[in-house]
Design an enzyme around this catalytic site. Sequence first.
Site, short mmCIF file in Angstrom:
data_model
loop_
_atom_site.label_atom_id
_atom_site.label_comp_id
_atom_site.label_asym_id
_atom_site.label_seq_id
_atom_site.Cartn_x
_atom_site.Cartn_y
_atom_site.Cartn_z
CD GLN A 58 -3.60 -4.49 6.56
OE1 GLN A 58 -3.51 -3.47 5.87
NE2 GLN A 58 -4.14 -5.60 6.10
CE LYS A 83 -3.89 -2.38 2.12
NZ LYS A 83 -4.63 -2.72 3.33
CG ASP A 91 -9.61 -0.04 4.57
OD1 ASP A 91 -9.22 -0.20 3.39
OD2 ASP A 91 -8.94 -0.39 5.56
#
Length: 284
Positions: A93, A49, A116
Amino acid sequence: MAATIMDGKALAAKVKEEVARDVAELGGIGLATVLVGDDPASHIYIRLKHEAAEAVGIRSDDRRLPADISQEELLEVVEELNADDSIDGVLVQSPMPDHLDEELTVETLDPAKDVDGFHPRNAGALYLGEPLLVPATPLGVMRMLEEYEVELSGARAVVIGRSNIVGKPMAHLLLQANATVTVAHSRTRDLAAVVNEADILVAAVGVAHLVTADMIKTGAAVVDVGMNRTEAGLVGDVDPGAADRAAFITPVPGGVGPMTIAMLLANTVKAARARRARLANRPD
Ligand code: NAP
C-alpha cells in the site's frame, strides 16, 4: 442529449461475481497486502480490499508493519511473500513513510504476484503491447468502455494525467485498442481545445471540476477517474453538466471507484492462473 450513465457499481458487482466463480473453480487463492505505518486513508483502503477479497472467496493475508520498520526488514517481508506458494498476489500500500524506498520495494516484488501492475516488468510489458498485470484503475476503465460498447478503434482519445498508476497505463491500453491517443498534463496548452477533440475523454487529474461542460465534444464518452474531497462531498474532475453533451459518462461516486477494487480481484485471479500454469509446467 442526456448521457447514458456508465454504472461502475453495477459492473463491479458483475466482475466480482465472475471472480467468485473463477476462485471457486481454481480453489485456494491468496492475496497478501503490506501496510506500513498509520496513514488513516490507507487503513480504510486495506480494509475495503480485504472485505472485497473475502466476499469472493480469496483468502487474504494482512501484514501491518510499524512506521519505523527498516527498509531491510520490509524487503524481507516482501521476499517471504514472494516465496510463499499459497500467496498468488501481493500489494504494497502506498504512500509509505518517507525513509522507505517505494520503488525499490516494488522492484523486489515478484512481478508474477504484482497484482497492482506497478513493477517495471509489468509496466514494460504494457508498453511493449504484451500486457501481463495491468494497474486496476485503467483496467477498470477499459472494462467499462467495453461493457457500454464504446467504439475505440480509430476514435480520438484524450487522457488528462500522466501518472504511472492511471494516466500512462490508460493511454497505453487505449492505444492498444487502436484509439488515437493524446495525453494532456499540467503543461498542456489550451486544454479546452485538446479536450474538445476527444471522442473518449479520461480525466485522471485530481482537480475538482477542472473539465467544464463546454469543453466536451457532443456525443463523447467521458470517464471521470478523479476523486476530490470538497465541502460538497466527493466530486470528480469533470463538471456533472458534461452529461448534457456527452453520450456516455461515469458518475462520481459510483463510477470508476468501485471498478478499481473489482479489477484488483480479477488481477489476483489472473496472477493465480498464470503462476499455476507455470508451476504445473516446471520440470521437477
Ligand atoms: P497524480 O499522480 O497527482 O497525477 C495527476 C496528473 O494530473 C499529473 O499528470 C498532472 O500533470 C495532471 N494535472 C494536474 N493539474 C492539471 C491541470 N490543471 N491540467 C491538466 N493536467 C493536470 O494523480 P493520480 O494518482 O493519477 O490520480 C488522479 C486522480 O484520480 C486523483 O483524483 C485520484 O484520487 C484519482 N484516482 C482514483 C482512483 C479510483 O479508483 N477511482 C484510483 C487512482 C486515482 P503533471 O504530470 O504535469 O504534474
